[in-house]
Motif scaffolding. Sequence first.
Motif, mmCIF file in Angstrom:
data_model
loop_
_atom_site.group_PDB
_atom_site.id
_atom_site.type_symbol
_atom_site.label_atom_id
_atom_site.label_comp_id
_atom_site.label_asym_id
_atom_site.label_seq_id
_atom_site.Cartn_x
_atom_site.Cartn_y
_atom_site.Cartn_z
ATOM 1 N N LEU A 222 0.831 -1.203 0.000
ATOM 2 C CA LEU A 222 0.000 0.000 0.000
ATOM 3 C C LEU A 222 0.868 1.257 0.000
ATOM 4 O O LEU A 222 0.545 2.242 -0.675
ATOM 5 C CB LEU A 222 -0.918 -0.008 1.224
ATOM 6 N N LEU A 223 1.959 1.230 0.762
ATOM 7 C CA LEU A 223 2.882 2.359 0.749
ATOM 8 C C LEU A 223 3.427 2.604 -0.652
ATOM 9 O O LEU A 223 3.477 3.748 -1.125
ATOM 10 C CB LEU A 223 4.040 2.109 1.720
ATOM 11 N N LYS A 224 3.813 1.542 -1.328
ATOM 12 C CA LYS A 224 4.350 1.688 -2.684
ATOM 13 C C LYS A 224 3.300 2.249 -3.636
ATOM 14 O O LYS A 224 3.573 3.166 -4.424
ATOM 15 C CB LYS A 224 4.851 0.331 -3.195
ATOM 16 N N ASP A 225 2.076 1.704 -3.567
ATOM 17 C CA ASP A 225 1.048 2.070 -4.528
ATOM 18 C C ASP A 225 0.454 3.456 -4.274
ATOM 19 O O ASP A 225 0.114 4.179 -5.224
ATOM 20 C CB ASP A 225 -0.083 1.033 -4.506
ATOM 21 N N LEU A 226 0.330 3.832 -2.995
ATOM 22 C CA LEU A 226 -0.380 5.061 -2.661
ATOM 23 C C LEU A 226 0.545 6.221 -2.310
ATOM 24 O O LEU A 226 0.105 7.380 -2.332
ATOM 25 C CB LEU A 226 -1.337 4.809 -1.483
ATOM 26 N N VAL A 227 1.803 5.924 -1.978
ATOM 27 C CA VAL A 227 2.700 6.995 -1.526
ATOM 28 C C VAL A 227 3.979 7.059 -2.356
ATOM 29 O O VAL A 227 4.250 8.057 -3.027
ATOM 30 C CB VAL A 227 3.039 6.840 -0.025
ATOM 31 N N ARG A 229 5.227 5.585 -5.196
ATOM 32 C CA ARG A 229 5.180 5.755 -6.657
ATOM 33 C C ARG A 229 4.533 7.076 -7.069
ATOM 34 O O ARG A 229 5.093 7.799 -7.903
ATOM 35 C CB ARG A 229 4.463 4.561 -7.292
ATOM 36 N N PRO A 230 3.364 7.433 -6.530
ATOM 37 C CA PRO A 230 2.761 8.707 -6.940
ATOM 38 C C PRO A 230 3.647 9.918 -6.652
ATOM 39 O O PRO A 230 3.612 10.907 -7.393
ATOM 40 C CB PRO A 230 1.468 8.765 -6.119
ATOM 41 N N LEU A 231 4.440 9.846 -5.585
ATOM 42 C CA LEU A 231 5.272 10.994 -5.208
ATOM 43 C C LEU A 231 6.707 10.867 -5.708
ATOM 44 O O LEU A 231 7.533 11.742 -5.444
ATOM 45 C CB LEU A 231 5.269 11.157 -3.680
ATOM 46 N N PHE A 288 7.545 14.258 0.452
ATOM 47 C CA PHE A 288 6.389 13.629 1.082
ATOM 48 C C PHE A 288 5.575 14.635 1.883
ATOM 49 O O PHE A 288 4.351 14.711 1.743
ATOM 50 C CB PHE A 288 6.823 12.478 1.994
ATOM 51 N N ILE A 289 6.234 15.413 2.743
ATOM 52 C CA ILE A 289 5.462 16.277 3.641
ATOM 53 C C ILE A 289 4.773 17.393 2.867
ATOM 54 O O ILE A 289 3.685 17.836 3.248
ATOM 55 C CB ILE A 289 6.350 16.829 4.781
ATOM 56 N N ARG A 290 5.356 17.859 1.760
ATOM 57 C CA ARG A 290 4.664 18.873 0.951
ATOM 58 C C ARG A 290 3.371 18.314 0.368
ATOM 59 O O ARG A 290 2.365 19.020 0.265
ATOM 60 C CB ARG A 290 5.576 19.388 -0.168
ATOM 61 N N ALA A 291 3.393 17.042 -0.002
ATOM 62 C CA ALA A 291 2.182 16.423 -0.550
ATOM 63 C C ALA A 291 1.166 16.107 0.536
ATOM 64 O O ALA A 291 -0.031 16.405 0.400
ATOM 65 C CB ALA A 291 2.560 15.139 -1.300
#
Length: 398
Positions: A222-227, A229-231, A288-291
């Motif tokens: 879930l970390l890979k798919d939702l955080v 890769r998108p970022l 990460f934190i900006r997103a």
Amino acid sequence: MLTLARGRRLRTGLSATALAAAALGGLLQPAQAAGDPGPADGGPRHDKRLQQQLDRLVAQDDGPPGVIALLTRGDRTDVYTAGVGDIATGRPPHPDDHMRIASIAKAFSGAVALQLVDQGRLSLDDTIGELLPDQPEVWHAVTLRQLLQHTSGLPDYTTAPEFVEILRADPHHVFDPRTLLDFVAGEPLLFSPGSLYEYSNSDNIAVALMAEAVSGSRYEDLLKDLVYRPLGLRRTSLPLGYQLPRPYLHGYDVLPPAEPEDISEALGASSVWASGGIVSTPNELGAFIRAYGGPTLLSEKTRKEQLTFRPGDSSEPAGPGTNAAGLAIFQYTTRCGVLYGHTGNFPGYTQLAATTPDGTRSLTFSINTQTSKSNKPALLARLRTVQEDFACALLKGH
């Protein structure tokens, strides 16, 4: 977060040598800049006062061997460093060094859970009883919202005697992270859910388990798919072992008059998992934190819930200014304005990541020793002062 107490330091076989004194005495590094065009063509100069703040921080007897702070404004990042990221070699900290981000991992669990809320697969009112029925019945009324805001009342498994004894006997022990809550399964709630605030590492373990229950996917995936890769986070991971990817910012136990001891790989990440096990870099932590703290990752409706704060409730350790707790995020009200972010501490590391509410500017601030309200409170007070000065530079700069 976990602490190595003075009376039971974990000996790693990596104690600092005579190089430590030479490195700290003669290798205070000047600020470095990424994307700073310099004064010759009208670009900004580094703030000498901020640099002096970092130099003084690492020069103190109980201070960190090194520090790195990134101020990002739009597409420009100014990098400030002092001291060393590796005592043995004298290498300064670098924006792409891997490091343990400690409890900022909790914000990652928030990013996963709140995106699942946006997708309709989770609700903030979902309970442990509904999604994790095998957990103790006395916990069943606790909601996802309460877990994310540390108002659940769940006892903290990292303080359980059996858990502590296992780590004492084998600091590299590989736990099954999905059974970490078993260490406190016989304990009642500390208070009625929603009635009080108490920071607990158990909360975000339960959040990750809820995310797995509704998605059918491993939390790591879930970390890979939702955080990740998108970022575009290619250097961020959630390992179970104790080794760090190279190169890394070395973390130290600093107890003068003894030389700093390298404890970067003293403990395995499986002991904290979704609550504190993520490894990242200063550059990627800022992205990460900006997103997550800005408006782009979540829907307006879910973000409104995320940013519903409880005044006076602090992250661990406390961040700069006055703290208030949202859903896996904190509001830091400084003398210069407001930032959203998270902090963390773990043996060898203390972390801050914060962003302006519009997500266009961020501050990451990493030191390579641990400090908290129970572990070197005086150092923490000095650290928060410096962090607030950097926050003001972020908020006021152009």
